[in-house]
Design a protein around this motif. Sequence first.
Motif, PDB file in Angstrom:
ATOM      1  N   VAL A   3      36.320  35.453  35.587  1.00  0.00           N
ATOM      2  CA  VAL A   3      36.621  34.148  36.164  1.00  0.00           C
ATOM      3  C   VAL A   3      36.395  34.258  37.655  1.00  0.00           C
ATOM      4  O   VAL A   3      36.917  35.155  38.301  1.00  0.00           O
ATOM      5  N   ILE A   4      35.589  33.355  38.215  1.00  0.00           N
ATOM      6  CA  ILE A   4      35.200  33.448  39.616  1.00  0.00           C
ATOM      7  C   ILE A   4      35.736  32.252  40.389  1.00  0.00           C
ATOM      8  O   ILE A   4      35.565  31.110  39.971  1.00  0.00           O
ATOM      9  N   GLY A   5      36.366  32.519  41.533  1.00  0.00           N
ATOM     10  CA  GLY A   5      36.817  31.456  42.432  1.00  0.00           C
ATOM     11  C   GLY A   5      35.684  31.051  43.348  1.00  0.00           C
ATOM     12  O   GLY A   5      34.803  31.853  43.644  1.00  0.00           O
ATOM     13  N   HIS A   6      35.684  29.810  43.795  1.00  0.00           N
ATOM     14  CA  HIS A   6      34.633  29.320  44.682  1.00  0.00           C
ATOM     15  C   HIS A   6      35.253  28.841  45.991  1.00  0.00           C
ATOM     16  O   HIS A   6      36.217  28.095  45.996  1.00  0.00           O
ATOM     17  N   ALA A  19      48.838  27.608  45.750  1.00  0.00           N
ATOM     18  CA  ALA A  19      49.227  27.024  44.460  1.00  0.00           C
ATOM     19  C   ALA A  19      48.965  28.018  43.337  1.00  0.00           C
ATOM     20  O   ALA A  19      47.988  28.765  43.373  1.00  0.00           O
ATOM     21  N   ARG A  20      49.839  28.032  42.367  1.00  0.00           N
ATOM     22  CA  ARG A  20      49.667  28.902  41.207  1.00  0.00           C
ATOM     23  C   ARG A  20      48.522  28.364  40.348  1.00  0.00           C
ATOM     24  O   ARG A  20      48.400  27.159  40.145  1.00  0.00           O
ATOM     25  N   ARG A  21      47.686  29.258  39.873  1.00  0.00           N
ATOM     26  CA  ARG A  21      46.546  28.855  39.060  1.00  0.00           C
ATOM     27  C   ARG A  21      46.577  29.584  37.729  1.00  0.00           C
ATOM     28  O   ARG A  21      46.962  30.747  37.666  1.00  0.00           O
ATOM     29  N   THR A  22      46.184  28.884  36.672  1.00  0.00           N
ATOM     30  CA  THR A  22      46.130  29.491  35.345  1.00  0.00           C
ATOM     31  C   THR A  22      44.826  29.105  34.660  1.00  0.00           C
ATOM     32  O   THR A  22      44.164  28.143  35.056  1.00  0.00           O
ATOM     33  N   THR A  23      44.471  29.858  33.651  1.00  0.00           N
ATOM     34  CA  THR A  23      43.331  29.517  32.815  1.00  0.00           C
ATOM     35  C   THR A  23      43.595  30.004  31.403  1.00  0.00           C
ATOM     36  O   THR A  23      44.417  30.901  31.186  1.00  0.00           O
ATOM     37  N   THR A  24      42.926  29.417  30.447  1.00  0.00           N
ATOM     38  CA  THR A  24      43.027  29.829  29.053  1.00  0.00           C
ATOM     39  C   THR A  24      41.687  30.410  28.638  1.00  0.00           C
ATOM     40  O   THR A  24      40.640  29.834  28.939  1.00  0.00           O
ATOM     41  N   VAL A  25      41.738  31.557  27.956  1.00  0.00           N
ATOM     42  CA  VAL A  25      40.521  32.223  27.519  1.00  0.00           C
ATOM     43  C   VAL A  25      40.638  32.514  26.036  1.00  0.00           C
ATOM     44  O   VAL A  25      41.628  33.088  25.585  1.00  0.00           O
ATOM     45  N   ARG A  40      38.721  42.012  42.700  1.00  0.00           N
ATOM     46  CA  ARG A  40      38.586  42.511  44.070  1.00  0.00           C
ATOM     47  C   ARG A  40      39.396  43.770  44.335  1.00  0.00           C
ATOM     48  O   ARG A  40      38.937  44.690  44.987  1.00  0.00           O
ATOM     49  N   GLN A  41      40.645  43.814  43.871  1.00  0.00           N
ATOM     50  CA  GLN A  41      41.494  44.967  44.164  1.00  0.00           C
ATOM     51  C   GLN A  41      41.788  45.813  42.927  1.00  0.00           C
ATOM     52  O   GLN A  41      42.401  46.861  43.042  1.00  0.00           O
ATOM     53  N   GLY A  42      41.384  45.339  41.740  1.00  0.00           N
ATOM     54  CA  GLY A  42      41.578  46.114  40.532  1.00  0.00           C
ATOM     55  C   GLY A  42      43.010  46.165  40.037  1.00  0.00           C
ATOM     56  O   GLY A  42      43.368  47.033  39.250  1.00  0.00           O
ATOM     57  N   MET A  43      43.833  45.240  40.493  1.00  0.00           N
ATOM     58  CA  MET A  43      45.239  45.221  40.091  1.00  0.00           C
ATOM     59  C   MET A  43      45.411  44.433  38.792  1.00  0.00           C
ATOM     60  O   MET A  43      44.692  43.462  38.549  1.00  0.00           O
ATOM     61  N   PRO A  44      46.363  44.832  37.947  1.00  0.00           N
ATOM     62  CA  PRO A  44      46.619  44.111  36.696  1.00  0.00           C
ATOM     63  C   PRO A  44      47.048  42.664  36.949  1.00  0.00           C
ATOM     64  O   PRO A  44      47.707  42.358  37.947  1.00  0.00           O
ATOM     65  N   VAL A  45      46.644  41.784  36.042  1.00  0.00           N
ATOM     66  CA  VAL A  45      46.982  40.363  36.097  1.00  0.00           C
ATOM     67  C   VAL A  45      48.045  40.093  35.033  1.00  0.00           C
ATOM     68  O   VAL A  45      47.945  40.592  33.913  1.00  0.00           O
ATOM     69  N   ALA A  46      49.061  39.313  35.392  1.00  0.00           N
ATOM     70  CA  ALA A  46      50.103  38.952  34.423  1.00  0.00           C
ATOM     71  C   ALA A  46      49.513  38.057  33.343  1.00  0.00           C
ATOM     72  O   ALA A  46      48.722  37.155  33.625  1.00  0.00           O
ATOM     73  N   LEU A  47      49.871  38.323  32.094  1.00  0.00           N
ATOM     74  CA  LEU A  47      49.328  37.571  30.957  1.00  0.00           C
ATOM     75  C   LEU A  47      50.441  36.956  30.124  1.00  0.00           C
ATOM     76  O   LEU A  47      51.535  37.488  30.061  1.00  0.00           O
ATOM     77  N   THR A  48      50.092  35.863  29.466  1.00  0.00           N
ATOM     78  CA  THR A  48      50.948  35.294  28.426  1.00  0.00           C
ATOM     79  C   THR A  48      50.107  35.280  27.166  1.00  0.00           C
ATOM     80  O   THR A  48      49.062  34.613  27.108  1.00  0.00           O
TER      81      THR A  48
END
Length: 51
Positions: A3-6, A19-25, A40-48
């Motif tokens: 997922v790429i930000g612009h 602002a908090r951002r979410t996406t569904t995959v 960018r930093q290789g850090m884990p992303v919180a998931l639901t």
Amino acid sequence: MIVIGHRQAGDAACGDVGARRTTTVDLAQPLGERAVLEVRQGMPVALTVTG
């Protein structure tokens, strides 16, 4: 999947800064024990996990 930000063009600012951002995959296979990392930093992303 990546997922790429612009960025905004020129000196325009986004009104949603901070602002908090979410996406569904929808994955072809379950994620299992694999981690999802921020690129960018290789850090884990919180998931639901649903379903």
